[in-house]
Design an enzyme around this catalytic site. Sequence first.
Site, PDB file in Angstrom:
ATOM      1  N   LYS A  14      42.426  61.320 -40.547  1.00 21.28           N
ATOM      2  CA  LYS A  14      41.911  62.508 -41.283  1.00 21.28           C
ATOM      3  C   LYS A  14      40.335  62.415 -41.079  1.00 21.28           C
ATOM      4  CE  LYS A  14      45.763  62.004 -44.531  1.00 21.28           C
ATOM      5  NZ  LYS A  14      46.228  60.999 -45.696  1.00 21.28           N
ATOM      6  N   LYS A  38      59.814  64.085 -32.955  1.00 18.25           N
ATOM      7  CA  LYS A  38      60.472  64.419 -34.348  1.00 18.25           C
ATOM      8  C   LYS A  38      60.214  65.601 -34.992  1.00 18.25           C
ATOM      9  CE  LYS A  38      58.157  61.340 -37.215  1.00 18.25           C
ATOM     10  NZ  LYS A  38      58.225  60.319 -38.379  1.00 18.25           N
ATOM     11  N   LYS A  95      56.279  68.525 -40.333  1.00 18.89           N
ATOM     12  CA  LYS A  95      55.941  69.695 -41.010  1.00 18.89           C
ATOM     13  C   LYS A  95      54.617  70.270 -40.464  1.00 18.89           C
ATOM     14  CE  LYS A  95      54.614  67.175 -45.258  1.00 18.89           C
ATOM     15  NZ  LYS A  95      55.210  67.069 -46.816  1.00 18.89           N
TER      16      LYS A  95
END
Length: 326
Positions: A107, A189, A192
Amino acid sequence: MSGIRPTGFLHLGNYFGALRNYVRMQEEYECYFMVADLHSLTTHPDTKELKDNVHRVLSENIACGLDPDKVALFCQSHVYETSELYLYLNMLAYKGELEKTVTFKDKVRQHPDNVNAGLLTYPVLQAADILLHRALLVPVGKDQEQHLEMARNFANRFNHRYGDIFPEPQAFNYGSELIKVPSLDGGGKMSKSENQNATLYLSDDDDLIHKKIMKTKTDAGPTAPNSPKPDYIENIFLLMKLVSSEEVIKNFEQAYNDCTIRYGDMKKQLAEDMVSFIAPIRAKAEAIRADKTYLKEVMEKGAEKARQSARATMGKVREAMGLNYY
Ligand code: TRP
């Protein structure tokens, strides 16, 4: 106990990776499922869309089968005890270990201009969520394992310093059920944050589902019987296994093996079966989302259940810490 961040839309990967397990767990355990709205503030300080997002996540979870009468389905910010336990645990968390957390480092790279203390102590807040209910099992994906390890460390540190209050929480999955939900572009995979066209959302309309699936990569087909499948073809089969009947899958397997397969037909079939799977969930979620009175009731009932368990734990915590002066 588990938490879902109210950022972004739920997709097929969330359904088969997490939600389906929650729905199964609710029949066997005392469950606490939480919308992690406080966690979302560490990266999304703008709260304009928060209410909509919280309503959406709640609606989608209920539409997928979570039953607010069986589980405590609640918002993190409604349980003030979370913030209190977070504060106590912060005194037992070391700057060095927090800085080494993989998700923190990721982050920092993504938002170099907003490296706030809340982001650094994200795993402490998550530990508070879990320990607040003295939870044993935490259904989460691989990416959360380090956070769970940290929650165990904080629990043990607390226990050693102040007395045995917290059991060690463990990551939980229904063993063999760890199925892969591949992305539609063949790369890894479904997730989002990445390519939106490669992800099937539970809110996608029928047309969009068809379009996304028809666009997936194929080739001219196998040239020799019983050939191994290239990744992108294997992925289409994997998606079929999630939503199509065994009969349908068997027919396409056979057609692949004898080289008569037509990928256009296969994708059309997958799109139809995907629509049959997603459309009822989408409709249910939309109906719930429009019923604000019902959502309010759900949140109130969930918060009440969660607070009851939180109050019991915090009584023990304050007592153990010696914060009882009369
Ligand atoms: N950090 C989790 C995620 O990103 C969400 C979360 C918040 C959570 N609190 C939790 C998960 C407690 C499990 C238990 O997905």
